[in-house]
Motif scaffolding. Sequence first.
Motif, PDB file in Angstrom:
ATOM      1  N   GLN A   5       0.805  -1.227   0.000  1.00  0.00           N
ATOM      2  CA  GLN A   5       0.000   0.000   0.000  1.00  0.00           C
ATOM      3  C   GLN A   5       0.835   1.272   0.000  1.00  0.00           C
ATOM      4  O   GLN A   5       0.844   2.021   0.947  1.00  0.00           O
ATOM      5  N   GLY A   6       1.601   1.487  -1.025  1.00  0.00           N
ATOM      6  CA  GLY A   6       2.232   2.788  -1.150  1.00  0.00           C
ATOM      7  C   GLY A   6       3.727   2.783  -0.980  1.00  0.00           C
ATOM      8  O   GLY A   6       4.364   1.753  -0.924  1.00  0.00           O
ATOM      9  N   ARG A   7       4.270   3.955  -0.885  1.00  0.00           N
ATOM     10  CA  ARG A   7       5.705   4.147  -0.777  1.00  0.00           C
ATOM     11  C   ARG A   7       6.025   4.918   0.479  1.00  0.00           C
ATOM     12  O   ARG A   7       5.174   5.534   1.083  1.00  0.00           O
ATOM     13  N   VAL A   8       7.309   4.889   0.825  1.00  0.00           N
ATOM     14  CA  VAL A   8       7.786   5.688   1.941  1.00  0.00           C
ATOM     15  C   VAL A   8       8.565   6.852   1.360  1.00  0.00           C
ATOM     16  O   VAL A   8       9.530   6.654   0.635  1.00  0.00           O
ATOM     17  N   TYR A   9       8.135   8.056   1.628  1.00  0.00           N
ATOM     18  CA  TYR A   9       8.871   9.239   1.222  1.00  0.00           C
ATOM     19  C   TYR A   9       9.541   9.773   2.468  1.00  0.00           C
ATOM     20  O   TYR A   9       8.980   9.699   3.550  1.00  0.00           O
ATOM     21  N   PHE A  10      10.728  10.307   2.331  1.00  0.00           N
ATOM     22  CA  PHE A  10      11.406  10.731   3.544  1.00  0.00           C
ATOM     23  C   PHE A  10      12.059  12.089   3.381  1.00  0.00           C
ATOM     24  O   PHE A  10      12.434  12.503   2.298  1.00  0.00           O
ATOM     25  N   ASN A  11      12.149  12.796   4.486  1.00  0.00           N
ATOM     26  CA  ASN A  11      12.880  14.055   4.570  1.00  0.00           C
ATOM     27  C   ASN A  11      14.036  13.839   5.532  1.00  0.00           C
ATOM     28  O   ASN A  11      13.882  13.178   6.550  1.00  0.00           O
ATOM     29  N   GLY A  23      14.905  15.066  -2.266  1.00  0.00           N
ATOM     30  CA  GLY A  23      15.094  15.119  -3.706  1.00  0.00           C
ATOM     31  C   GLY A  23      14.147  14.185  -4.441  1.00  0.00           C
ATOM     32  O   GLY A  23      14.446  13.734  -5.525  1.00  0.00           O
ATOM     33  N   GLY A  24      13.011  13.883  -3.807  1.00  0.00           N
ATOM     34  CA  GLY A  24      12.038  13.033  -4.464  1.00  0.00           C
ATOM     35  C   GLY A  24      12.343  11.550  -4.387  1.00  0.00           C
ATOM     36  O   GLY A  24      11.694  10.767  -5.044  1.00  0.00           O
ATOM     37  N   ARG A  25      13.350  11.174  -3.630  1.00  0.00           N
ATOM     38  CA  ARG A  25      13.635   9.754  -3.504  1.00  0.00           C
ATOM     39  C   ARG A  25      12.464   9.073  -2.819  1.00  0.00           C
ATOM     40  O   ARG A  25      11.855   9.619  -1.922  1.00  0.00           O
ATOM     41  N   SER A  26      12.177   7.897  -3.249  1.00  0.00           N
ATOM     42  CA  SER A  26      11.142   7.115  -2.590  1.00  0.00           C
ATOM     43  C   SER A  26      11.609   5.672  -2.532  1.00  0.00           C
ATOM     44  O   SER A  26      12.478   5.261  -3.282  1.00  0.00           O
ATOM     45  N   ILE A  27      11.038   4.952  -1.605  1.00  0.00           N
ATOM     46  CA  ILE A  27      11.356   3.548  -1.467  1.00  0.00           C
ATOM     47  C   ILE A  27      10.200   2.782  -2.087  1.00  0.00           C
ATOM     48  O   ILE A  27       9.085   2.857  -1.594  1.00  0.00           O
ATOM     49  N   PRO A  28      10.430   2.054  -3.179  1.00  0.00           N
ATOM     50  CA  PRO A  28       9.328   1.361  -3.842  1.00  0.00           C
ATOM     51  C   PRO A  28       8.814   0.190  -3.019  1.00  0.00           C
ATOM     52  O   PRO A  28       9.454  -0.266  -2.089  1.00  0.00           O
ATOM     53  N   ASN A  29       7.648  -0.318  -3.405  1.00  0.00           N
ATOM     54  CA  ASN A  29       7.018  -1.421  -2.686  1.00  0.00           C
ATOM     55  C   ASN A  29       7.906  -2.653  -2.600  1.00  0.00           C
ATOM     56  O   ASN A  29       7.815  -3.420  -1.656  1.00  0.00           O
ATOM     57  N   LEU A  54       5.228   8.566   5.767  1.00  0.00           N
ATOM     58  CA  LEU A  54       4.571   7.343   5.325  1.00  0.00           C
ATOM     59  C   LEU A  54       3.371   7.664   4.443  1.00  0.00           C
ATOM     60  O   LEU A  54       2.469   8.385   4.839  1.00  0.00           O
ATOM     61  N   ASP A  55       3.390   7.075   3.251  1.00  0.00           N
ATOM     62  CA  ASP A  55       2.284   7.199   2.322  1.00  0.00           C
ATOM     63  C   ASP A  55       1.390   5.968   2.425  1.00  0.00           C
ATOM     64  O   ASP A  55       0.344   5.903   1.819  1.00  0.00           O
ATOM     65  N   GLU A  70      12.116   9.477  12.802  1.00  0.00           N
ATOM     66  CA  GLU A  70      10.720   9.856  13.012  1.00  0.00           C
ATOM     67  C   GLU A  70       9.900   9.315  11.859  1.00  0.00           C
ATOM     68  O   GLU A  70      10.298   9.410  10.706  1.00  0.00           O
ATOM     69  N   PHE A  71       8.762   8.708  12.178  1.00  0.00           N
ATOM     70  CA  PHE A  71       7.789   8.280  11.182  1.00  0.00           C
ATOM     71  C   PHE A  71       6.558   9.146  11.344  1.00  0.00           C
ATOM     72  O   PHE A  71       6.104   9.359  12.472  1.00  0.00           O
ATOM     73  N   TYR A  72       5.996   9.641  10.243  1.00  0.00           N
ATOM     74  CA  TYR A  72       4.726  10.352  10.345  1.00  0.00           C
ATOM     75  C   TYR A  72       3.889  10.056   9.108  1.00  0.00           C
ATOM     76  O   TYR A  72       4.405   9.899   8.005  1.00  0.00           O
TER      77      TYR A  72
END
Length: 196
Positions: A5-11, A23-29, A54-55, A70-72
Amino acid sequence: MFMRQGRVYFNLLCSPGIRQRSGGRSIPNSMTKAALGALWTWACRTTGYLRIQLDGPITGNNLTLHGNMEFYATRPFHKACLQLTGTLSVVGTVLIQNCSNVNSQESGGGGQARGLQIPPTGNLTFRNCVAKSSGGGFACGDHGVHLTGSLAFHHCEAELQGGGLIVRSGALTQKHGSLKFSHCFCRPRSEKSRPK
């Protein structure tokens, strides 16, 4: 660990008070536990702090969190933010916040696992987490909670049981460390509509 269910985007928090977008990096499923662990290790070594947006919920078996992170959540989910079938272990300083589980059949707003282990070097905080069912911050199963570090719940809420924490069939064992609840409550849906 794997994602559904989605990707993790991080700052990344590069220094106190200065946030830098990833920079738009995401962790794919399909990201594996080893690859995700390597990313966390790199980010924590580089900046000292990792902020993960968390998406969708993170699902898996056993998970050990090292370092400062931190996770949000960006929106409500139909599961807890961390949905594990095994044990969650925290060996650093971890904040889980703004998680909302809107599924009345699933417990846990911030997290759900069979067990929770926090050693002396661990510090886990749940803030502003909500469960439509039980365990607004965290719902624990038959492996129980083993606490020698710090566990805190701030402004967590559930509709049925355990505004901050619910331990189903396991035990809560605290040898050292601290367990804190601040402004956590359980409020059935009928009470939410009543004027205060």
